[in-house]
Scaffold this active site. Structure first.
Site, PDB file in Angstrom:
ATOM      1  N   LYS A 150       7.582  -5.847  -2.110  1.00 65.29           N
ATOM      2  CA  LYS A 150       8.720  -6.020  -1.193  1.00 65.29           C
ATOM      3  C   LYS A 150       9.675  -7.141  -1.617  1.00 65.29           C
ATOM      4  O   LYS A 150      10.867  -7.093  -1.355  1.00 65.29           O
ATOM      5  CB  LYS A 150       8.226  -6.257   0.233  1.00 65.29           C
ATOM      6  CG  LYS A 150       7.660  -4.983   0.845  1.00 65.29           C
ATOM      7  CD  LYS A 150       7.674  -5.029   2.356  1.00 65.29           C
ATOM      8  CE  LYS A 150       7.332  -3.672   2.937  1.00 65.29           C
ATOM      9  NZ  LYS A 150       5.922  -3.271   2.705  1.00 65.29           N
ATOM     10  N   GLU A 159      13.933  -6.760  10.293  1.00 67.91           N
ATOM     11  CA  GLU A 159      12.951  -6.176  11.200  1.00 67.91           C
ATOM     12  C   GLU A 159      11.629  -6.147  10.450  1.00 67.91           C
ATOM     13  O   GLU A 159      11.601  -6.094   9.225  1.00 67.91           O
ATOM     14  CB  GLU A 159      13.362  -4.752  11.585  1.00 67.91           C
ATOM     15  CG  GLU A 159      12.963  -3.650  10.598  1.00 67.91           C
ATOM     16  CD  GLU A 159      13.612  -3.742   9.220  1.00 67.91           C
ATOM     17  OE1 GLU A 159      14.686  -4.370   9.095  1.00 67.91           O
ATOM     18  OE2 GLU A 159      13.028  -3.194   8.251  1.00 67.91           O
ATOM     19  N   SER A 164       0.940  -0.967  -5.130  1.00 66.64           N
ATOM     20  CA  SER A 164       2.045  -1.623  -4.413  1.00 66.64           C
ATOM     21  C   SER A 164       1.703  -2.992  -3.838  1.00 66.64           C
ATOM     22  O   SER A 164       2.579  -3.840  -3.708  1.00 66.64           O
ATOM     23  CB  SER A 164       2.548  -0.709  -3.296  1.00 66.64           C
ATOM     24  OG  SER A 164       1.504  -0.381  -2.404  1.00 66.64           O
TER      25      SER A 164
HETATM   26  C1  PLP Z   1       5.368  -2.064   3.055  1.00 72.12           C
HETATM   27  C2  PLP Z   1       4.368  -1.578   2.066  1.00 72.12           C
HETATM   28  C3  PLP Z   1       4.324  -0.222   1.655  1.00 72.12           C
HETATM   29  C4  PLP Z   1       5.203   0.845   2.240  1.00 72.12           C
HETATM   30  O1  PLP Z   1       6.566   0.665   2.084  1.00 72.12           O
HETATM   31  P1  PLP Z   1       7.424   1.490   1.033  1.00 72.12           P
HETATM   32  O2  PLP Z   1       8.813   1.135   1.349  1.00 72.12           O
HETATM   33  O3  PLP Z   1       7.108   2.950   1.251  1.00 72.12           O
HETATM   34  O4  PLP Z   1       7.000   1.058  -0.315  1.00 72.12           O
HETATM   35  C5  PLP Z   1       3.404   0.141   0.680  1.00 72.12           C
HETATM   36  N1  PLP Z   1       2.542  -0.760   0.151  1.00 72.12           N
HETATM   37  C6  PLP Z   1       2.548  -2.054   0.531  1.00 72.12           C
HETATM   38  C7  PLP Z   1       1.577  -2.986  -0.093  1.00 72.12           C
HETATM   39  C8  PLP Z   1       3.455  -2.507   1.501  1.00 72.12           C
HETATM   40  O5  PLP Z   1       3.442  -3.796   1.871  1.00 72.12           O
END
Ligand code: PLP
Length: 403
Positions: free
Chosen positions: A94, A116, A382
């Site tokens: 993020k 948000e 992610s």
């Molecule tokens: C917020 C988040 C997501 C989902 O958000 P996307 O915008 O779909 O990437 C996925 N993995 C993690 C670790 C997150 O913090």
């Protein structure tokens, strides 16, 4: 920051095929239009690019590694690579976006930042860059989420942000989004709204995708270095709003030999009534400023989603992904809460990496993909699992007492 590529790039009005656009109240028009007119010039400017790249390198810790997972590969029967976004500062992808947007906000002469947040991950990433730049930060969060996500609320406060509770509706993410929009309407000149995924009115989906595109930009040269070829056979990513997936896909969109795989949260089962399998259950409609796929009832009211992972607990999907799915460019799988937890434990024991619950959904479907021995698969990791330790431990306790 990616070069736009025609077939999957938005048109002037921000449409990816049938999806996108800017469905906003009249009173927000000037704010959004101001960004739309300037964002490409600003992020294309060499001084912006230099500052963005420097921060990603020295502050976020990029490039993140591309890691060949030997033991996992052997088990799955394919060549599995992990793009390690979990190693970014603050623990997920993020921050790639919030760094980009804070630099944009400075160039738009904004002094005040609003955001948000649902689980608090985007709130923390936003509060982090505001502390870094010395800008005022207000994060709207549903009252229910504030109670559920106490550690992230504390992080945001320690970083100097004000966390304002959203007290209306279900007091969760969509209500926090409404509050943020209300704030922006009341503070049009000095405030920038940092949206946390590839959602919202044009140009946000395109802008956020460009900031996350650094993920696939790195994947290309890293893959080339490791295998001699920059293209894998598959890229797999979990999808909430879709920003980590958009970043992992971006520079591969026109390489049609690379198959793109999205993994949604099936919650307690796709048709259980407690699910966030947005594209599978969803239909076309407008949510948070764009035309896309969302979960809605026959009257167009949003259906409350459910997922064990807060980051995937969203009733819509970004318009780029709606287009990729409808055009057949991307394929969608879904993993349940239980499958995700299982996959998180499995990765931890096989590779020594504790993934975020969101990420675990992407891992859960690998065994169902009918992969061949020679297939090269990049899974976008992610985020890391520190924030989810309580959920993991609860599950383990339950399992032990069941035996
Ligand atoms: C917020 C988040 C997501 C989902 O958000 P996307 O915008 O779909 O990437 C996925 N993995 C993690 C670790 C997150 O913090």
């Amino acid at each position: 920051m990616g070069e736009s590529n025609k077939k999957y790039a938005p048109d002037e009005q921000g449409y990816f095929g049938d999806f996108g656009g800017a469905f906003i109240p009249e009173m927000l028009h000037a704010n959004v239009e101001n960004i739309r007119q300037q964002y490409l010039d600003i992020i294309g400017d060499p001084s912006f690019k230099k500052e963005y790249d420097d921060l990603l390198k020295h502050y976020v810790g990029r490039p993140t590694p591309l890691y060949f997972a030997k033991r996992m590969s052997k088990e799955i029967g394919a060549q599995i690579y992990f793009k390690r976004e979990d190693l970014c500062h603050t623990g997920a992808h993020k921050v790639n976006n919030t760094i980009g947007q804070i630099l944009l906000a400075q160039r738009l002469n904004k002094k005040r930042i609003i955001a948000e947040t649902g689980a608090g991950q985007h709130g923390v990433a936003t509060a982090t860059v505001c502390a870094l730049m010395g800008l005022e930060c207000i994060v709207y969060m549903g009252e229910v989420d504030i109670a559920r996500q106490a550690p992230n609320v504390q992080r945001m406060k320690m970083l100097g942000a004000t966390v304002r509770p959203a007290l209306s509706g279900s007091r969760t993410l969509k209500d926090a989004t409404n509050e943020a929009i209300r704030d922006w309407i009341n503070n049009p000149t000095d405030t920038h709204y940092i949206i946390g995924s590839v959602v919202g009115p044009h140009p946000y989906p395109d802008m956020v995708a460009r900031f996350q595109a650094v993920i696939s930009e790195e994947m290309k040269w890293q893959m080339k270095e490791m295998t001699g070829n920059e293209n894998p056979d598959y890229i797999v990513a979990c999808v909430g709003g879709g920003s980590n997936a958009a970043g992992a896909f971006y520079h591969y969109l026109n390489d049609e030999d690379v198959k793109l795989v999205l993994v949604e949260a099936a919650g307690e089962g796709i048709h259980s009534g407690k699910s966030a399998a947005t594209s599978i259950l969803g239909s076309q409609g407008v949510i948070h400023g764009s035309m896309t796929l969302l979960m809605q009832d026959e009257y167009g009211q949003i259906v409350e989603p459910h997922s064990i992972s807060a980051g995937l607990d969203y009733p819509g999907i970004g318009p780029l992904h709606a287009h990729l799915i409808k055009s057949g460019r991307a394929e969608v799988y879904a993993a349940t809460d239980a499958q995700a937890i299982e996959a998180a434990y499995h990765l931890t024991k096989t590779e020594g990496i504790i993934p975020a619950l969101e990420t675990a959904h992407a891992l859960a479907i690998l065994k169902d993909m009918n992969l061949k021995e020679k297939d090269k698969v990049i899974v976008n990791l992610s985020g890391r699992g520190d924030k989810d330790l309580n959920t993991y431990m609860e599950y383990e306790t339950k399992n032990i007492s069941d035996e």
